[in-house]
Scaffold this active site. Structure first.
Site, PDB file in Angstrom:
ATOM      1  CG  MET A   1       5.316   6.054  -2.693  1.00  0.00           C
ATOM      2  SD  MET A   1       5.441   4.553  -3.399  1.00  0.00           S
ATOM      3  CE  MET A   1       7.289   4.567  -3.279  1.00  0.00           C
TER       4      MET A   1
ATOM      5  CG  ASP B   1      -1.796   1.244   1.209  1.00  0.00           C
ATOM      6  OD1 ASP B   1      -2.942   1.166   0.355  1.00  0.00           O
ATOM      7  OD2 ASP B   1      -1.907   2.307   1.946  1.00  0.00           O
TER       8      ASP B   1
ATOM      9  CG  HIS C   1      -6.459   6.241   4.294  1.00  0.00           C
ATOM     10  ND1 HIS C   1      -6.404   5.834   3.161  1.00  0.00           N
ATOM     11  CD2 HIS C   1      -7.689   6.434   4.716  1.00  0.00           C
ATOM     12  CE1 HIS C   1      -7.577   5.669   2.662  1.00  0.00           C
ATOM     13  NE2 HIS C   1      -8.774   6.051   3.881  1.00  0.00           N
TER      14      HIS C   1
END
Length: 195
Positions: free
Chosen positions: A28, A15, A174
């Site tokens: 990222m 993830d 998250h």
């Protein structure tokens, strides 16, 4: 001529969290990985998703970001600029980790859905080090896997419509490592599911 035997596959749930929609212009900012399980022939063996994990927070590679995208992860961009891992070093460490945990097997990245995470991960692996331990296509999308097994259209392959026994009991936070571990459980449940 004898048939070639394929190497076992080691599925690694990944993830990522990003500060925009595409790699390059955007960064990222964190990624997590957890070994989900191993497939050897027709047999799948689930792993403890907390036993073999990897996590890094990265220094952004550009000044550009989308505030709404950044807000999803809750990470502080100013802190990442100061303290985030260098992408070259982080991707080298990740390559080493993947090779260690997948010794004797072919590593396969898996995600739900994999398309967004794979786009960033593969771009970073190639941009920062020039190689991917997953090759150019070692990616499995759990959304597609579910749609195929459940015989539903891809757009109907959403967690809210999945049988409860497939879903992880872990919360979706998250935080890239939390979510990679959660997805690793989903992957094993899907691989073992007989609808």
């Amino acid at each position: 001529m004898a048939a070639r035997t394929a190497r076992p596959s080691l599925y690694i749930s990944v993830d990522i969290e990003a500060d925009g929609p595409i790699p390059g212009p955007y960064s990222m900012i964190s990624f997590g990985a957890a070994v989900a399980g191993r497939q050897d022939g027709g047999s799948y063996t689930a792993a403890d998703p907390e036993a073999h994990t990897f996590y890094r927070e990265l220094r952004p590679i550009s000044e550009v970001f989308v505030p709404e995208a950044l807000a999803v992860s809750g990470l502080d961009r100013d802190r990442l600029v100061r303290e985030g891992a260098d992408p070259d070093a982080a991707m080298a460490e990740f390559r080493t980790w993947v090779r260690e945990v997948s010794a004797g097997a072919q590593p396969v990245m898996c995600g739900y859905p994999a398309s967004f995470d794979w786009t960033f991960l593969y771009w970073y692996l190639m941009r920062f080090g020039g190689e991917s331990p997953f090759g150019h296509s070692g990616c499995l999308d759990m959304k597609t896997l579910y749609a195929t097994k459940a015989r539903v259209p891809l757009r109907a392959a959403v967690k809210g419509r999945m049988p409860r026994e497939l879903l992880s009991r872990r919360p979706h936070t998250h935080h890239a490592l939390d979510d990679a571990v959660e997805q690793a459980e989903l992957m094993s449940n899907l691989m073992l599911w007989q609808p």
